[in-house]
Scaffold this motif. Structure first.
Motif, PDB file in Angstrom:
ATOM      1  N   LEU A   1       9.263  -7.801  -5.842  1.00  0.00           N
ATOM      2  CA  LEU A   1       8.837  -6.530  -5.466  1.00  0.00           C
ATOM      3  C   LEU A   1       8.419  -5.672  -6.511  1.00  0.00           C
ATOM      4  N   ASN A   2       7.075  -4.792  -6.169  1.00  0.00           N
ATOM      5  CA  ASN A   2       6.755  -3.744  -7.075  1.00  0.00           C
ATOM      6  C   ASN A   2       6.251  -2.576  -6.426  1.00  0.00           C
ATOM      7  N   ILE A   3       5.911  -1.483  -6.846  1.00  0.00           N
ATOM      8  CA  ILE A   3       4.996  -0.542  -6.436  1.00  0.00           C
ATOM      9  C   ILE A   3       3.910  -0.449  -7.187  1.00  0.00           C
ATOM     10  N   HIS A   4       2.774  -0.882  -6.141  1.00  0.00           N
ATOM     11  CA  HIS A   4       1.689  -1.126  -6.841  1.00  0.00           C
ATOM     12  C   HIS A   4       0.467   0.000  -6.568  1.00  0.00           C
ATOM     13  N   LYS A   5       0.012   0.251  -7.663  1.00  0.00           N
ATOM     14  CA  LYS A   5      -0.857   1.284  -7.921  1.00  0.00           C
ATOM     15  C   LYS A   5      -2.299   1.237  -6.883  1.00  0.00           C
ATOM     16  N   LYS A   6      -2.633  -0.035  -6.589  1.00  0.00           N
ATOM     17  CA  LYS A   6      -3.825  -0.150  -5.833  1.00  0.00           C
ATOM     18  C   LYS A   6      -3.513  -0.199  -4.384  1.00  0.00           C
ATOM     19  N   LEU A   7      -2.363   0.123  -4.043  1.00  0.00           N
ATOM     20  CA  LEU A   7      -1.993   0.017  -2.561  1.00  0.00           C
ATOM     21  C   LEU A   7      -1.245   1.382  -2.570  1.00  0.00           C
ATOM     22  N   ASP A   8      -1.803   2.369  -2.851  1.00  0.00           N
ATOM     23  CA  ASP A   8      -1.143   3.871  -2.442  1.00  0.00           C
ATOM     24  C   ASP A   8       0.101   4.043  -3.245  1.00  0.00           C
ATOM     25  N   PHE A   9       0.449   3.203  -4.111  1.00  0.00           N
ATOM     26  CA  PHE A   9       1.869   3.246  -4.808  1.00  0.00           C
ATOM     27  C   PHE A   9       3.102   2.970  -3.907  1.00  0.00           C
TER      28      PHE A   9
END
Length: 495
Positions: free
Chosen positions: A467-475
């Motif tokens: 799991l991550n917080i992705h910058k390209k998916l609106d964080f």
């Protein structure tokens, strides 16, 4: 109070009630002065009899008469024995005779029997306190019964009104449904009629070639948003309203996305109107929750949804950086802590120094950020998920686990500030689709999966388990390959 007790049926009551009781309960019908055959009503005197007649006129034809003949049947009888009862001092019932007046239109027997004598004794006793209580309770019960009957009748009337209202509403609903049905039928008929007309036109164009309908480039109404189409040879030109542009007027005033902070733009004539999220305002939603500078002590405010997050300077804490190094009153013996005295709050490991100057540790280590009762480290280097987990463990922490929405907003806001993708401590490596926090072994209680452009988690290529917080998916949250290199977030409790 003196009460009388009937020796025949143990009735207890006042003197007047005792006399009425005896005449109505124990006196034979033939000896009652006034007796109604229809309803068994007994009257002691002429006044009560006339009151009964006026209350039930269907029994007789006139108030002054106690007899009426219907089908040769006597409905009311007036006895010629005119007397009442009284009680002597020694407790005997004494009949009191009256002058017998016979109406001329009512036949009576010639031999009038004498007034009977009654020797039943009525015992005069003093009621005990218990009997008086029982008598009072009976009267209260009678009053309550009357009240309940009255309220029940009112409630029944209310129910009847509600039922009538329900019927009226149901009738109106049925009428509305019928009107809608008729309207739908008309619409269908109109559509059918239009289709039939178009079919006839097409048929006519084939049957009558000389009268074929001319189709221009504007026949399909290519100009949108109210643009006016003008044929030009084999093509067309659209004249767009003010604020709209493009070869087919497809460009609206909202084309440049004028609404900030995820506001929704709606064209309005030649301009636009922004529907702002909760907490934002202004023509273009440019006014954020940070406008009032809610973060004190030099804290940096960052909008997050309808609220905000404060990034506090080292040594300060709280949701608005209101907690200062002096929050715990570290100076003893009535000492006052301020920036002008020799009380230092610096990140060192010492407990005391010389000259009676105390040195305190900050709530979180240097380079860590505090939120609520936790410290967080946002890395500046990138690595895979496994190495990130080991790095956090070596520093007595763990990969961040999101258990509340406030923590979710804090991590997302700081990820936006850094503008990078960050690993979190969630994984479904043990069982595909069953996501857990790997350190606490707990399941997810809150989630922030990205679903706007791609429906996450999607386990692309069958090996996305971290799991991550992705910058390209609106964080927002994303499942990713554990071998990919991203930044990471460590979490631990306050020192």
């Amino acid at each position: 109070m003196v009460f009388l007790q009937c020796s025949l049926c143990k009735f207890k009551g006042k003197r007047k009630n005792a006399v009425d009781h005896f005449l109505k309960r124990h006196l034979p019908e033939n000896d009652v002065p006034y007796f109604c055959v229809l309803c068994k009503f007994r009257a002691i005197n002429k006044f009560k009899w006339e009151k009964h007649l006026s209350s039930f006129p269907k029994h007789i034809s006139a108030v002054n008469s106690c007899h009426t003949m219907l089908s040769d049947k006597v409905y009311c009888i007036e006895s010629d024995k005119k007397f009442e009862l009284d009680i002597s001092p020694n407790g005997q019932l004494i009949p009191i005779e009256y002058t017998s007046v016979q109406p001329s239109n009512i036949p009576f027997e010639e031999n009038i029997e004498p007034v009977p004598e009654y020797s039943e004794e009525v015992v005069i006793v003093e009621m005990t306190e218990e009997d008086q209580t029982i008598f009072t309770l009976k009267e209260e019960i009678s009053n309550l019964t009357d009240t309940l009957v009255k309220e029940r009748n009112q409630f029944e009337n209310y129910l009847n009104k509600m039922e009538e209202t329900k019927k009226n509403l149901k009738s109106e609903l049925n009428q509305t449904k019928a009107e809608l049905h008729v309207q739908n039928q008309k619409n269908k008929e109109n559509q059918t009629s239009e289709k039939e007309e178009r079919r006839k036109d097409r048929k006519r164009s084939y049957q009558e070639p000389n009268k074929r309908i001319r189709i221009t480039p504007c026949h399909s109404s290519p100009c949108s948003n109210g643009g006016e189409c003008t044929p030009t040879g084999s093509s067309f030109v659209c004249s767009c309203p003010t604020g709209y542009f493009g070869s087919q007027c497809q460009g609206t005033p909202c084309h440049s996305s004028p609404c900030l902070n995820r506001g929704t733009c709606k064209p309005s004539g030649s301009s636009f109107v922004c529907s702002c999220p909760t907490g934002y305002s202004g023509k273009q939603c440019q006014i954020t929750p940070c406008r009032s500078s809610p973060c004190s002590n030099g804290g940096k405010c960052t909008p997050t949804g309808s609220s905000f997050v404060c990034s506090c300077p080292t040594g300060y804490f709280g949701n608005q950086c209101q907690g200062t190094p002096c929050h715990s009153s570290p100076c003893s013996n009535r000492g006052h802590a301020s920036l002008l005295v020799a009380v230092l709050f610096v990140p060192v490991e010492l407990d005391t120094v010389e000259n009676n100057v105390k040195v305190f540790r900050p709530p979180c280590p240097y380079g860590w950020k505090m939120n609520e009762n936790k410290c967080y480290y946002f890395s500046s280097e990138s690595t895979n998920w496994y190495s990130a987990k080991s790095y956090c463990q070596r520093r007595s922490s763990m990969l961040a686990e999101v258990t509340t929405r406030s923590k979710m907003r804090f991590l997302r806001t700081n990820a936006q500030v850094n503008g990078e993708t960050f690993w979190l401590g969630g994984s479904d490596q043990a069982y595909e689709g069953l996501w857990r926090w790997t350190t606490s072994r707990q399941g997810f209680t809150v989630t922030d999966w990205h679903t706007r452009t791609i429906h996450e988690p999607n386990n692309r290529d069958g090996n996305e388990d971290c799991l991550n917080i992705h910058k390209k998916l609106d964080f927002e949250w994303n499942d990713d390959k554990c071998s990919n290199h991203y930044r990471f977030i460590c979490e631990k409790s306050l020192i």
